[in-house]
Design a protein around this motif. Sequence first.
Motif, PDB file in Angstrom:
ATOM      1  N   VAL A 160       0.832  -1.211   0.000  1.00  0.00           N
ATOM      2  CA  VAL A 160       0.000   0.000   0.000  1.00  0.00           C
ATOM      3  C   VAL A 160       0.864   1.258   0.000  1.00  0.00           C
ATOM      4  N   GLY A 161       2.182   1.062   0.030  1.00  0.00           N
ATOM      5  CA  GLY A 161       3.115   2.184  -0.122  1.00  0.00           C
ATOM      6  C   GLY A 161       3.370   2.543  -1.576  1.00  0.00           C
ATOM      7  N   CYS A 162       2.808   1.778  -2.514  1.00  0.00           N
ATOM      8  CA  CYS A 162       2.953   2.123  -3.944  1.00  0.00           C
ATOM      9  C   CYS A 162       1.902   3.165  -4.326  1.00  0.00           C
ATOM     10  N   TYR A 163       2.266   4.013  -5.284  1.00  0.00           N
ATOM     11  CA  TYR A 163       1.243   4.843  -5.910  1.00  0.00           C
ATOM     12  C   TYR A 163       0.259   3.929  -6.631  1.00  0.00           C
ATOM     13  N   THR A 164      -0.997   4.345  -6.702  1.00  0.00           N
ATOM     14  CA  THR A 164      -1.942   3.665  -7.577  1.00  0.00           C
ATOM     15  C   THR A 164      -2.132   4.539  -8.817  1.00  0.00           C
ATOM     16  N   GLU A 165      -2.972   4.080  -9.737  1.00  0.00           N
ATOM     17  CA  GLU A 165      -3.409   4.983 -10.807  1.00  0.00           C
ATOM     18  C   GLU A 165      -4.034   6.223 -10.163  1.00  0.00           C
ATOM     19  N   SER A 166      -4.012   7.348 -10.870  1.00  0.00           N
ATOM     20  CA  SER A 166      -4.556   8.591 -10.302  1.00  0.00           C
ATOM     21  C   SER A 166      -6.008   8.428  -9.864  1.00  0.00           C
ATOM     22  N   LEU A 386      -0.967  12.445  -8.420  1.00  0.00           N
ATOM     23  CA  LEU A 386      -0.536  11.048  -8.377  1.00  0.00           C
ATOM     24  C   LEU A 386      -1.629  10.084  -7.932  1.00  0.00           C
ATOM     25  N   CYS A 387      -2.070  10.107  -6.678  1.00  0.00           N
ATOM     26  CA  CYS A 387      -3.201   9.254  -6.288  1.00  0.00           C
ATOM     27  C   CYS A 387      -3.675   9.668  -4.908  1.00  0.00           C
ATOM     28  N   VAL A 390      -3.866   5.292  -0.352  1.00  0.00           N
ATOM     29  CA  VAL A 390      -4.246   3.901  -0.627  1.00  0.00           C
ATOM     30  C   VAL A 390      -5.021   3.316   0.559  1.00  0.00           C
TER      31      VAL A 390
END
Lengths: 534, 534
Positions: A160-166, A386-387, A390
């Motif tokens: 959940v530390g990753c960016y997601t799609e916007s 960015l997003c 999460v």
Amino acid sequence: MSNIRLAFPFVNGRNGVRRFTSASVKLEKSGDCQNKSVAARPFTCTFTRTMATTNSHEKRSLNYDNLNPNVKIMEYAVRGPIVIRAAQIAKELQQGVKKPFNEVISANIGDCHAMGQVPITFIRQVLSSVLYPPLLDDPKIPDDVKQRSREILKAARGSVGCYTESTGLELIRRHVAEFIEQRDGYPSDWQNILLCGGASDGIKNFLKLFLCNVDGKLPGVMIPIPQYPLYSATLAEMGITQIGYYLDESKNWALNVDELERALEEKKETCIPKCIVVINPGNPTGQVLTKQNIQEIIKFAHNHNLFILADEVYQHNIYAEGSEFFSFKKILMEMGEPYSSMELVSFMSCSKGYMGECGLRGGYAEVINMCPEVKVNYLKSVSAMLCSTVIGQACMDTIVNPPRKGEPSYELYIKERKAVLDSLNMRARMVVDAFNSFEGFSCNPVQGAMYAFPSITLPPKAIEAAKKNNQHPDVFYAFQLLERTGICIVPGSGFGQQPGTFHFRTTILPQPEKLKEMLGKFRAFHLEFVEEYK
Amino acid sequence: MSNIRLAFPFVNGRNGVRRFTSASVKLEKSGDCQNKSVAARPFTCTFTRTMATTNSHEKRSLNYDNLNPNVKIMEYAVRGPIVIRAAQIAKELQQGVKKPFNEVISANIGDCHAMGQVPITFIRQVLSSVLYPPLLDDPKIPDDVKQRSREILKAARGSVGCYTESTGLELIRRHVAEFIEQRDGYPSDWQNILLCGGASDGIKNFLKLFLCNVDGKLPGVMIPIPQYPLYSATLAEMGITQIGYYLDESKNWALNVDELERALEEKKETCIPKCIVVINPGNPTGQVLTKQNIQEIIKFAHNHNLFILADEVYQHNIYAEGSEFFSFKKILMEMGEPYSSMELVSFMSCSKGYMGECGLRGGYAEVINMCPEVKVNYLKSVSAMLCSTVIGQACMDTIVNPPRKGEPSYELYIKERKAVLDSLNMRARMVVDAFNSFEGFSCNPVQGAMYAFPSITLPPKAIEAAKKNNQHPDVFYAFQLLERTGICIVPGSGFGQQPGTFHFRTTILPQPEKLKEMLGKFRAFHLEFVEEYK
């Protein structure tokens, strides 16, 4: 070091919303900010300047004169001066200052957990598991929680530390679309779903699209009066014209088409009406719109080619017998052409309902029938941020995809959810019954949402006293209540109201025992107040 | 149903940043959106229109003609067309489409965990414990984690589901101030700290303050070229003038005062310069500014009365021997009056450094010497969004208040942190060494941050081929790389570069083995490309 002290008197502002100004401003050394006209400028809080004594700048780069004028005029009553004073009082109590009460009761904001509502176990188990995957091996965590958490983690590329799609994780957008389909009985395309950092974030990003000067005219957005002040604040900040339409208090805060027409007529020479905001269930007014009223609003919006913005964040909070939540999407679809092709956006949030996860900042928008070229640009415009968080996205997933019958978390989830909603239902009645028994109070039923917005008749002497104090009468009343009882409510003038009427908004969120105590204190204060100013 | 298909050719845009337009747009039934000039309009993604076949509206309320013009022109290359194409390719691979590679390597975005970086245990344990307090009774959770979590929960009134103050929890703001004091050796006032939903959110809310038309002139903000495109996107969206100053590639991307003067001179007739943005360590350029260079910049900003915006989100990412991170705050203070009274804001984030928690959206701003009246309005303007995510705030707390020597989590924390930073250090060298061995590549050392920004000499025939393809040459190169190898980088034109030069940005984030593989593929592609177009 110098202090800026504020006495919070009020003056009339735009659109029926009051502005507050500083009564006394002391700046021992303030460079460009020392200015004789400072007392007429808007302030919202008290703070201590640091480094002022070492400041030798004659003129700061960013000063009051060249500050964004829209930022200067915007207001947000839910976090306004009365709330700032309440926080000061709470600090004073902590420091041992003697008051006629021993705690501040914050009935100013729809902050469920802060008023003792207990988080839903399933939601918190999923969120802690996605944050700390070793919990997926913990035998105390139910299997359905683990399965949901694994799905989210997989969609989020392992962390959940990753960016997601916007626009958010596709998995969760699909779950939202399925939730909407099940709710309404009409198709929902997951590509029309945008996850956002709470509804406020989504609403701001959406309203921005309208800002366009066409032949010297700015866009106008219709908003209810009373309204949730995010709208007036956002429109003011963006420089979009606010077209306020009054809700009909005598008809339980319904929308009246004649009034919509009147409001539009009044402003249509000075702006281009583009959008109508409807809050259902109502904030601060607590009504749940009937299907017929929604149909009327849709027809009105169609006649005037308005984009409908449906603020439906309280859709789980329905209490009154006979009241039912109908989404604007469902009614549009039911009505068929030409209505089913109308432009509509609906907002939902993790912060309200039975979950009350305000601090996690999760929400979604469903946008239908948007012009494709506009949509591409809308999606582009959200990409630079960015997003959204999460964890907020994952929280939304637990809401639209809760435990199903037969799954290990189901029974507890249903029990906890029902307990919250039943208790809110009971408290909604308790507040309304109490207020309607107060002299000079009149309170519509709280059919839904989390607030009561009673009208109050103030004695002429109280109105005079308020004037002397340079305060709006409902502000005067609210400050008196706060200083004498510790109860913090928001004056009606922060939401807008018919001229000459006075209201306030209180949440129904204090837990039953606390609420009973609060209403008792309120009654005693009101009797005293009326006696004093009769 | 109709598809909008994009071929991503590029045309020249404003400020040296390229705009992309659609080459082929097919709308079978698009109402007002069907328009012959559509092909010249900017697009960013492919999507499928729903309900188009049932749409009978002649004219939508919100259409391309009345859409916010600033939204139309803004660009954000990090999520631009090449990234959208990369996502398509990844989907095609999933669906079994044969390609000369079997995975997409996303070197386009500083998304650490997505590239295999492992989260820091201490951070995740604290965050999961505050979300799910029964973990505070779990013997497997270390005591210092429990203590930190209890402190945060107490400050958050028992639940991270509560709203905090708009500026964030006081406890965490105090911890941030202590962190800054320890880092710089100068006082930091916690009331100057604002927690925000990632640095991007904070930067946007800050830049907004400047938007003021003074005697027909708009404000101007100086930004580096190359820059992180959040800045150009935000300024474009707000209608603030971008004053681009070129970084000196020949001096390892240092700032040159003559160039700053030139850039200012060029724009000062058309706007009022108010602010200078400096990104240190540099994104996309990877330099770490020397103390002397920072002093020069501060003097320049003082001479022109500019607010300094220091983007210091990569302050933990310092690799090169002899390089050291100096905050602008520290140097301002060291320089004494008049510099120590200058207006400065510094941004920090949870997303970078050794933690890489991009998805949690945490960050802070420290604002010093701001005009008090401006500050009051700034705080008011953030209040309407209620608060940033409490999990993001709590994450920031773990960063500024990490385990201390002797505490149970200390050893593991230090080990994990060191492993991440050492590995990044190694990879920084690996990338630079590899690129400098490629024909026609020249790459400055990556002293800090997470990116390399090599310049590439493209054969004239490649430039011709790009022109034929209606693409900017670096875009052509990047697309060729993507289609042939699956490696996704961002063309230099998305960040800005000296006219006639070509660059790209790649992250150094793939794990060592993957990075080695990526650089091998890159080398093979480049050889092939040069051979093809020589």
